[in-house]
Write a protein that holds these residues in place. Sequence first.
Motif, PDB file in Angstrom:
ATOM      1  N   UNK A 110     -11.058   0.821 -16.884  1.00  0.00           N
ATOM      2  CA  UNK A 110     -10.371   0.684 -18.167  1.00  0.00           C
ATOM      3  C   UNK A 110      -9.183  -0.268 -18.048  1.00  0.00           C
ATOM      4  N   UNK A 111      -8.399  -0.110 -16.982  1.00  0.00           N
ATOM      5  CA  UNK A 111      -7.236  -0.987 -16.800  1.00  0.00           C
ATOM      6  C   UNK A 111      -7.686  -2.435 -16.604  1.00  0.00           C
ATOM      7  N   UNK A 112      -8.671  -2.630 -15.729  1.00  0.00           N
ATOM      8  CA  UNK A 112      -9.149  -3.973 -15.453  1.00  0.00           C
ATOM      9  C   UNK A 112      -9.692  -4.643 -16.707  1.00  0.00           C
ATOM     10  N   UNK A 269      -0.161  -8.754 -10.210  1.00  0.00           N
ATOM     11  CA  UNK A 269       0.705  -7.689  -9.695  1.00  0.00           C
ATOM     12  C   UNK A 269      -0.033  -6.352  -9.692  1.00  0.00           C
ATOM     13  N   UNK A 270      -0.807  -6.098 -10.740  1.00  0.00           N
ATOM     14  CA  UNK A 270      -1.567  -4.849 -10.833  1.00  0.00           C
ATOM     15  C   UNK A 270      -2.578  -4.729  -9.702  1.00  0.00           C
ATOM     16  N   UNK A 271      -3.280  -5.807  -9.423  1.00  0.00           N
ATOM     17  CA  UNK A 271      -4.239  -5.798  -8.320  1.00  0.00           C
ATOM     18  C   UNK A 271      -3.518  -5.543  -6.999  1.00  0.00           C
ATOM     19  N   UNK A 272      -2.350  -6.184  -6.825  1.00  0.00           N
ATOM     20  CA  UNK A 272      -1.571  -5.976  -5.599  1.00  0.00           C
ATOM     21  C   UNK A 272      -1.123  -4.526  -5.478  1.00  0.00           C
ATOM     22  N   UNK A 273      -0.717  -3.909  -6.586  1.00  0.00           N
ATOM     23  CA  UNK A 273      -0.325  -2.499  -6.561  1.00  0.00           C
ATOM     24  C   UNK A 273      -1.499  -1.601  -6.173  1.00  0.00           C
ATOM     25  N   UNK A 283      -3.255   6.290  -0.919  1.00  0.00           N
ATOM     26  CA  UNK A 283      -3.448   6.948  -2.207  1.00  0.00           C
ATOM     27  C   UNK A 283      -4.600   6.263  -2.933  1.00  0.00           C
ATOM     28  N   UNK A 284      -5.230   6.939  -3.889  1.00  0.00           N
ATOM     29  CA  UNK A 284      -6.295   6.280  -4.657  1.00  0.00           C
ATOM     30  C   UNK A 284      -5.787   5.017  -5.343  1.00  0.00           C
ATOM     31  N   UNK A 285      -6.601   3.970  -5.324  1.00  0.00           N
ATOM     32  CA  UNK A 285      -6.191   2.685  -5.907  1.00  0.00           C
ATOM     33  C   UNK A 285      -5.909   2.797  -7.396  1.00  0.00           C
ATOM     34  N   UNK A 286      -6.462   3.800  -8.041  1.00  0.00           N
ATOM     35  CA  UNK A 286      -6.258   3.949  -9.478  1.00  0.00           C
ATOM     36  C   UNK A 286      -4.787   4.197  -9.798  1.00  0.00           C
ATOM     37  N   UNK A 287      -4.010   4.720  -8.836  1.00  0.00           N
ATOM     38  CA  UNK A 287      -2.571   4.912  -9.052  1.00  0.00           C
ATOM     39  C   UNK A 287      -1.895   3.575  -9.341  1.00  0.00           C
ATOM     40  N   UNK A 290      -2.972   2.145 -12.833  1.00  0.00           N
ATOM     41  CA  UNK A 290      -2.310   2.765 -13.971  1.00  0.00           C
ATOM     42  C   UNK A 290      -0.851   2.313 -14.075  1.00  0.00           C
ATOM     43  N   UNK A 291      -0.195   2.078 -12.932  1.00  0.00           N
ATOM     44  CA  UNK A 291       1.156   1.518 -12.964  1.00  0.00           C
ATOM     45  C   UNK A 291       1.122   0.121 -13.589  1.00  0.00           C
ATOM     46  N   UNK A 292       0.096  -0.654 -13.247  1.00  0.00           N
ATOM     47  CA  UNK A 292      -0.054  -1.981 -13.828  1.00  0.00           C
ATOM     48  C   UNK A 292      -0.284  -1.926 -15.322  1.00  0.00           C
ATOM     49  N   UNK A 293      -1.020  -0.914 -15.782  1.00  0.00           N
ATOM     50  CA  UNK A 293      -1.238  -0.761 -17.228  1.00  0.00           C
ATOM     51  C   UNK A 293       0.074  -0.475 -17.939  1.00  0.00           C
ATOM     52  N   UNK A 294       0.938   0.294 -17.308  1.00  0.00           N
ATOM     53  CA  UNK A 294       2.243   0.573 -17.912  1.00  0.00           C
ATOM     54  C   UNK A 294       3.070  -0.708 -18.017  1.00  0.00           C
TER      55      UNK A 294
END
Length: 480
Positions: A110-112, A269-273, A283-287, A290-294
């Motif tokens: 969803x974020x991607x 930046x989101x991909x890097x996070x 930690x799961x990459x989805x964390x 979701x930070x990137x989505x914010x």
Amino acid sequence: MANSKIFLIIALFLTSANCWAAEPGSVTELLDLKNHWAGYFSVAVMVIAYIAAMLEEATELSKSKPMILAAGLIWLAIVIAYQLHGSPLPAVIAFKQNLLTYIELLLFIIVSMTYLKIMEDLAVFDALRVWLSSRGMSYRQLFWVTGTLVFFLSLLLNGLTTALIMGAVVMTVGKNDTKFVALACINIVVATNAGGSVSPLGGISTLFVWQHGMLKFTDFFNLFIPCLVNFLVPAFIMQFAVPKAYPAIDNQVVVMERGAKIVIGLFIVTIALAVGTDMLLHMPAVLGMMMGLSLLNMFNFYLQRLPVEITQSPEQLFRNMANADISDGAVKYKRLSISDEVGDLDWDTLLFFYGAMMGIGGLGFIGYLDAISQILYGQLSPTTANIVIGLSSAFVDNGTLMFAVLTMHPNIPQGQWLLLTLTLGVGGSLLAIGSAPGIGLLGLTKGQYSFVSHLKWFPVILLGYFASIGVLFLMYSDYF
């Protein structure tokens, strides 16, 4: 009122937590349902659902509907069978584990896809398309440029998106040459699937392998040269059939809208996070996603409060004004709505994966996938099994196949996971219907690129398939 809500949330949490604790005297051992009515019923339901999904174009019934229903019926049958034997608890726990796996995948995608939709609305891809079509290159040069670009873009972007972007370029510059359009689209399909196999971000199957911890993020880079060979071998042969003529130059001008470059930066930046939270914090990459989505949401909040600058083409300005809000004499952006972008995602495909993953998870819980695993990886060598599975991805979605193999839990070394990732990633290129990029281009080109035109080059693509496998063995023989 606030306190009552807090107590309600705590009560719901404790109630759900108690569901994971076994009751005294309950049955906690797993049942073998392969020769049980629930097992036979589940297999029949899954087969019927998958046939219905494949006949989507003929029946006009979206593929997600039968798969979601099948998943529900399979798990209901499993739970009832366990209930009749004493307790449904093992089935409930297994269902929640499969659901958690799907939710992680869903949020990641969803974020991607939201980022890609925003970039599309900001004319990023339109600008790239026009820039390429105005370079004055020959058909043969465009054949190589579009294939190479899509190979590298698919490392980070959704394969379907990258294929459609380059497909639009091919359609723009080659609208008067059907032969060029067909060959360029075949090249794009092969390049997209090959490039997407080098990165966990490039496709569902690689994302599955990464999420399950079978390969680290950097391990996928070992597939770069084999995947490059998979793309170059058929492209080198097909180029001799590409016309040497020059298409008419497209002088259209497209300017990316304000904020586009920042959104591209935020996506990086989101991909890097995502990679950082996985590799450094485990930690799961989805964390990170979701930070990137914010971050995207906060930038959008800022962007909506800026007045529109009259620096765009008349067409773009008209589109913006039609979706703007005029108040107090200021024109403000209202078009970029994250919730609207999420609502416009391809939910049919996302829900199809829910049905496929939960249905396959149910068959695995019953015991069928372990039995298949014993045949594939017991009676056959792991290499043969992975090559056969890769070839089957020309007919069956590679994400579904990869999840099925992961559910089998085969005891194979890292080299075999690399081989499986390679074969499942590039095997879908063998047929036009074998991957999302191929299916997308079939609809985009309106007959200029077809199943038959792709099938004509099947031997050449198959040569690239086995060439990439050979290169993998030559480079990493110690892994096998």
